[in-house]
Design an enzyme around this catalytic site. Structure first.
Site, PDB file in Angstrom:
ATOM      1  N   CYS A   9       0.817  -1.264  -0.051  1.00 57.72           N
ATOM      2  CA  CYS A   9      -0.096   0.000  -0.010  1.00 57.72           C
ATOM      3  C   CYS A   9       0.861   1.211  -0.002  1.00 57.72           C
ATOM      4  O   CYS A   9       2.019   0.910   0.193  1.00 57.72           O
ATOM      5  CB  CYS A   9      -0.848  -0.011   1.171  1.00 57.72           C
ATOM      6  SG  CYS A   9      -1.675  -1.554   1.640  1.00 57.72           S
ATOM      7  N   ARG A  34       3.092   0.625  -7.220  1.00 63.13           N
ATOM      8  CA  ARG A  34       3.213  -0.390  -6.308  1.00 63.13           C
ATOM      9  C   ARG A  34       2.270  -1.369  -6.392  1.00 63.13           C
ATOM     10  O   ARG A  34       2.170  -2.454  -5.694  1.00 63.13           O
ATOM     11  CB  ARG A  34       3.131   0.366  -4.825  1.00 63.13           C
ATOM     12  CG  ARG A  34       4.389   1.134  -4.593  1.00 63.13           C
ATOM     13  CD  ARG A  34       4.192   1.661  -3.115  1.00 63.13           C
ATOM     14  NE  ARG A  34       5.498   2.169  -2.806  1.00 63.13           N
ATOM     15  CZ  ARG A  34       6.673   1.431  -2.528  1.00 63.13           C
ATOM     16  NH1 ARG A  34       6.585  -0.067  -2.843  1.00 63.13           N
ATOM     17  NH2 ARG A  34       7.618   1.921  -2.276  1.00 63.13           N
ATOM     18  N   TRP A  81      -3.859  -2.009  -1.139  1.00 63.63           N
ATOM     19  CA  TRP A  81      -3.873  -3.207  -1.793  1.00 63.63           C
ATOM     20  C   TRP A  81      -4.480  -4.303  -0.667  1.00 63.63           C
ATOM     21  O   TRP A  81      -4.220  -4.543   0.475  1.00 63.63           O
ATOM     22  CB  TRP A  81      -2.493  -3.601  -1.901  1.00 63.63           C
ATOM     23  CG  TRP A  81      -2.266  -4.918  -2.923  1.00 63.63           C
ATOM     24  CD1 TRP A  81      -2.174  -5.003  -4.161  1.00 63.63           C
ATOM     25  CD2 TRP A  81      -1.925  -6.133  -2.397  1.00 63.63           C
ATOM     26  NE1 TRP A  81      -1.664  -6.148  -4.697  1.00 63.63           N
ATOM     27  CE2 TRP A  81      -1.619  -7.070  -3.697  1.00 63.63           C
ATOM     28  CE3 TRP A  81      -1.787  -6.893  -1.242  1.00 63.63           C
ATOM     29  CZ2 TRP A  81      -1.403  -8.381  -3.477  1.00 63.63           C
ATOM     30  CZ3 TRP A  81      -1.539  -8.158  -1.187  1.00 63.63           C
ATOM     31  CH2 TRP A  81      -1.341  -8.970  -2.228  1.00 63.63           C
ATOM     32  N   ASN A 107      -0.608   0.972   6.386  1.00 63.79           N
ATOM     33  CA  ASN A 107       0.116  -0.141   5.515  1.00 63.79           C
ATOM     34  C   ASN A 107       0.581  -1.062   6.630  1.00 63.79           C
ATOM     35  O   ASN A 107       0.837  -0.943   7.662  1.00 63.79           O
ATOM     36  CB  ASN A 107       1.455   0.440   4.926  1.00 63.79           C
ATOM     37  CG  ASN A 107       1.054   1.303   3.727  1.00 63.79           C
ATOM     38  OD1 ASN A 107      -0.111   1.567   3.524  1.00 63.79           O
ATOM     39  ND2 ASN A 107       2.296   1.962   3.516  1.00 63.79           N
ATOM     40  N   GLY A 108       0.417  -2.546   6.200  1.00 63.96           N
ATOM     41  CA  GLY A 108       0.546  -3.418   6.936  1.00 63.96           C
ATOM     42  C   GLY A 108      -0.324  -4.299   7.492  1.00 63.96           C
ATOM     43  O   GLY A 108      -1.297  -4.180   6.894  1.00 63.96           O
ATOM     44  N   GLU A 497      12.269 -17.814 -14.647  1.00 61.99           N
ATOM     45  CA  GLU A 497      11.978 -16.410 -14.640  1.00 61.99           C
ATOM     46  C   GLU A 497      11.223 -15.848 -15.861  1.00 61.99           C
ATOM     47  O   GLU A 497      10.414 -14.815 -15.947  1.00 61.99           O
ATOM     48  CB  GLU A 497      13.166 -15.625 -14.465  1.00 61.99           C
ATOM     49  CG  GLU A 497      13.162 -13.969 -14.505  1.00 61.99           C
ATOM     50  CD  GLU A 497      12.310 -13.254 -13.573  1.00 61.99           C
ATOM     51  OE1 GLU A 497      12.378 -12.281 -13.650  1.00 61.99           O
ATOM     52  OE2 GLU A 497      12.096 -13.964 -12.430  1.00 61.99           O
ATOM     53  N   LYS A 501       7.777 -13.939 -15.610  1.00 66.16           N
ATOM     54  CA  LYS A 501       7.432 -12.729 -16.234  1.00 66.16           C
ATOM     55  C   LYS A 501       6.066 -12.755 -17.197  1.00 66.16           C
ATOM     56  O   LYS A 501       5.250 -11.605 -17.085  1.00 66.16           O
ATOM     57  CB  LYS A 501       8.431 -12.262 -17.270  1.00 66.16           C
ATOM     58  CG  LYS A 501       9.754 -11.607 -16.438  1.00 66.16           C
ATOM     59  CD  LYS A 501       9.366 -10.406 -15.679  1.00 66.16           C
ATOM     60  CE  LYS A 501       9.853 -10.259 -14.417  1.00 66.16           C
ATOM     61  NZ  LYS A 501       9.771 -11.200 -13.511  1.00 66.16           N
ATOM     62  N   GLU A 504       3.034 -12.972 -14.587  1.00 67.81           N
ATOM     63  CA  GLU A 504       2.742 -11.609 -14.002  1.00 67.81           C
ATOM     64  C   GLU A 504       2.016 -10.608 -14.890  1.00 67.81           C
ATOM     65  O   GLU A 504       1.092 -10.114 -14.348  1.00 67.81           O
ATOM     66  CB  GLU A 504       4.147 -11.001 -13.549  1.00 67.81           C
ATOM     67  CG  GLU A 504       4.678 -11.714 -12.350  1.00 67.81           C
ATOM     68  CD  GLU A 504       5.919 -11.395 -11.861  1.00 67.81           C
ATOM     69  OE1 GLU A 504       6.103 -10.813 -10.697  1.00 67.81           O
ATOM     70  OE2 GLU A 504       6.817 -10.945 -12.693  1.00 67.81           O
ATOM     71  N   HIS A 520       9.732 -36.251 -19.198  1.00 69.98           N
ATOM     72  CA  HIS A 520       9.497 -37.215 -18.052  1.00 69.98           C
ATOM     73  C   HIS A 520       7.954 -36.520 -17.289  1.00 69.98           C
ATOM     74  O   HIS A 520       7.525 -36.481 -16.295  1.00 69.98           O
ATOM     75  CB  HIS A 520      10.325 -36.834 -16.822  1.00 69.98           C
ATOM     76  CG  HIS A 520      11.623 -37.313 -17.201  1.00 69.98           C
ATOM     77  ND1 HIS A 520      11.969 -39.003 -17.133  1.00 69.98           N
ATOM     78  CD2 HIS A 520      13.007 -36.900 -17.559  1.00 69.98           C
ATOM     79  CE1 HIS A 520      13.212 -39.123 -17.598  1.00 69.98           C
ATOM     80  NE2 HIS A 520      13.830 -37.882 -17.944  1.00 69.98           N
ATOM     81  N   LYS A 619       4.177  -4.362  -5.624  1.00 74.17           N
ATOM     82  CA  LYS A 619       5.494  -4.094  -5.983  1.00 74.17           C
ATOM     83  C   LYS A 619       6.452  -4.846  -5.002  1.00 74.17           C
ATOM     84  O   LYS A 619       7.310  -5.349  -5.089  1.00 74.17           O
ATOM     85  CB  LYS A 619       5.748  -2.587  -6.024  1.00 74.17           C
ATOM     86  CG  LYS A 619       7.206  -2.235  -6.587  1.00 74.17           C
ATOM     87  CD  LYS A 619       7.714  -3.020  -7.770  1.00 74.17           C
ATOM     88  CE  LYS A 619       9.187  -2.823  -8.172  1.00 74.17           C
ATOM     89  NZ  LYS A 619       9.546  -3.806  -9.069  1.00 74.17           N
TER      90      LYS A 619
END
Length: 624
Positions: A9, A34, A81, A107-108, A497, A501, A504, A520, A619
């Site tokens: 946030c 963020r 968020w 925030n938190g 990675e 990407k 996301e 396999h 973020k």
């Protein structure tokens, strides 16, 4: 090393002579990167508390404020968020206490909010949201009513916040105002960043320097348990644990234009194209040609201590975890040191036996990642030397580590990490070189590694020249429901990675696999229309990669091959070919990541996604 920080946030507050509303909205816009789902502001105007909140983007909040203007020269603002309660106007911050006179942004996560809420409900409190934050606002209100009415309102508010925080378990960055106190913001932090911006005849508070850079270059990073009384003319800081506190002011390293997009359509694209420079910054002053080794000022370990290390544990989350996986190959190849890579979120809840002389390295772009911070604290508690690789100066992980390395990559605004990944991997290459030279790596090998590192930024520039071609290839991936990414050895973390990407920012399901593993099991999923991105640059397992390509083609799969420029065989066999310059085997995977970043970016753009602010993501993850 200082402490670093980053958050989901966003908080922004202002006290001074100017009209606050435009400053607050501008501050929120600078925090948009963020990731958030709602926004709100609270201003004090002639003894009245004006609250405006909106689900959705800051633009929607700005439109509401145009329809219903508010004024006042003190205010607090927030982007949220969702953690407790879905995104909605009611769940958005700021939240009020029962009297409606106190407003709070937070925030938190308040971990014991349910118990506190039951207690308050039993005393007749009604709540309008599902948030933990509203409970804290009510709690502050309860303590405010108990304060001495003859005291100044600002002092009463400060003591109410103090009393309430003594009951709180969890993390918080908060800013609190009272309608009868138009000159004071009370702010406090624990485990969630807060920074004072020092102006002339005005002051700011924010969870992020990115929002402050446009207003002032002078900032004060608050520490855990700091409580601040912020006014236009100055501020008083005390520690909830130890009384009045002095915190020194520092200058922000970058200017406001570093967080502007400039000519680029998105921050993510800008940051991908910054990599030749950010890699140079990561290398600057860290290569010693004469001794064919790397130099790091902040490790706080002697050569003897480094030499006595016989195991390294790398702890990280997300993209940083992929960087750590690549680091594992590098440390083992250059220095012959056994390495374990751990997810921070798992490391803190297991109790792995760690031998003496183990070095723990934590990686975090923001320096505020909650799980990684917990892993660092757990490791320190057990007496292990714990170092950090971080980008954000002044963040918590940076402050608490025994030593560490800054990436100097500048602010990374796009939610999907790009330049921080290449900086982390380049720094690990240098670290592996240093550890190797303290052991058995020869002088001439060290010289070759340094030469390759020095020419690397130029190769990144060459790789970026393929952008238009990659955009055309992305059009083939855009309609897919799922994509495989395959790579072997050093390139396996790159496959992971690359897949992350794509997930996301384009929301396409994607999986990274070692290419030898495809037969396999996963090959069962290969069917016409399912694209596979195969990383097959020239190395010891090139022939094996070609076999994997044949296996996929035989089952009607489409292969997009990433290979070295001029690889005729790969070009002829694959459905699409992305060329990348040839470099040394240990740097090739980092270079291979550049086209994959572009591929995910252009795929997301083709699908009409909001690239810089992907849904559901933040973020920096400062909650568990």
């Amino acid at each position: 090393m200082h402490h670093f920080s980053k958050n989901m946030c966003g908080i922004f507050g202002y006290v001074g002579e100017r009209q606050a509303v435009d400053l607050l909205v501008d501050g929120l816009r600078r925090l948009e990167y963020r990731g958030y789902d709602s926004a709100g502001v609270a201003l004090i105007d002639q003894g009245h508390l004006g609250i405006t909140k909106s689900v959705g983007r800051v633009d929607q909040l700005a439109a509401k404020l145009l329809d219903h203007p508010v004024s006042g020269s003190l205010g607090i603002a927030h982007t949220r968020w969702a953690t407790h309660g879905e995104p909605s106007d009611a769940n958005s911050h700021p939240h009020l206490d029962r009297s409606g006179e106190i407003a709070l942004v937070h925030n938190g996560v308040i971990e014991n909010y349910a118990i506190l809420k039951e207690r308050l409900q039993a005393a007749g409190h009604h709540f309008h949201s599902l948030t933990d934050t509203e409970v804290l606002a009510h709690l502050i209100g309860v303590y405010f009513e108990k304060t001495d009415v003859s005291a100044q309102i600002a002092q009463r508010l400060r003591s109410a916040v103090k009393s309430a925080l003594e009951e709180v378990q969890g993390t918080y960055g908060i800013a609190v105002i009272h309608q009868d106190c138009p000159d004071t913001i009370i702010a406090a932090r624990r485990g969630s960043p807060l920074i004072i911006g020092v102006g002339k005849g005005e002051n700011f508070i924010s969870s992020d320097t990115a929002a402050l850079a446009a207003q002032t270059q002078t900032v004060i990073y608050l520490q855990d348990f700091d409580l601040v009384m912020l006014q236009a003319g100055g501020y008083e800081i005390e520690s909830l644990r130890s009384g009045p506190a002095q915190r020194s002011a520092t200058q922000i390293e970058y200017s406001a234009d570093a967080v502007e997009k400039g000519a680029f359509a998105h921050f993510m694209l800008k940051e991908i194209f910054e990599q030749p420079r950010t890699i140079e910054n990561a290398l600057r002053g860290r290569l010693n040609r004469d001794e064919a080794t790397a130099v790091f000022g902040g490790l706080n370990l002697t050569a003897g201590e480094l030499r006595s290390i016989n195991k390294i544990i790398l702890c990280a989350c997300g993209t940083s975890w992929h960087a750590a996986l690549l680091g594992e190959y590098l440390f083992e190849q250059f220095a012959g040191i056994p390495v374990e890579v751990e997810y921070s979120s798992e490391f803190r809840y297991r109790n792995p036996p760690i031998e003496m002389n183990t070095l723990v390295f934590v990686l975090s772009q923001s320096g505020e990642t909650a799980d990684t911070l917990a892993a660092l604290r757990e490791s320190k508690r057990k007496g292990h030397k714990t170092l950090a690789i971080v980008n954000v100066v002044g963040s918590t992980i940076a402050r608490e580590a025994d030593g560490g390395i800054y990436m100097h990559a500048g602010p990374e605004v796009g939610v999907a990490a790009t330049k921080s990944f290449t900086s982390q991997t380049i720094i690990m290459t240098c670290l592996a070189l240093l550890m190797g030279r303290l052991r058995n790596l020869s002088y001439s090998k060290g010289k070759k590694i340094i030469a390759a590192l020095e020419e690397f930024p130029t190769l990144v520039e060459d790789a970026l020249k393929q952008a238009d071609h990659i955009r055309a290839v992305a059009a083939q991936i855009a309609p897919a429901k799922s994509v495989f990414f395959l790579g072997r050895q050093f390139n396996f973390p790159i496959a992971l990675e690359g897949a992350l990407k794509l997930k996301e920012i384009s929301y396409i399901h994607a999986e990274g696999y070692p290419s030898g593993e495809i037969k396999h099991g996963p090959i069962a999923l290969i069917e016409p229309g399912l694209p596979t991105v195969l990383i097959a640059t020239q190395d010891d397992v090139y022939d094996k990669n070609i076999s994997a390509l044949e296996e996929i083609k035989a089952r009607g799969g489409k292969v997009i091959a990433l290979g070295n420029a001029g690889d005729k065989l790969l070009q002829q066999k694959a459905d699409a070919f992305i060329p990348v310059p040839l470099t040394r085997d240990f740097l090739q995977p980092i270079l291979n990541m550049i086209p994959l970043q572009l591929l995910s970016y252009y795929t997301a753009v083709a699908r009409g996604c909001d690239v810089d602010k992907p849904r559901n993501l933040a973020k920096s993850v400062t909650v568990e």
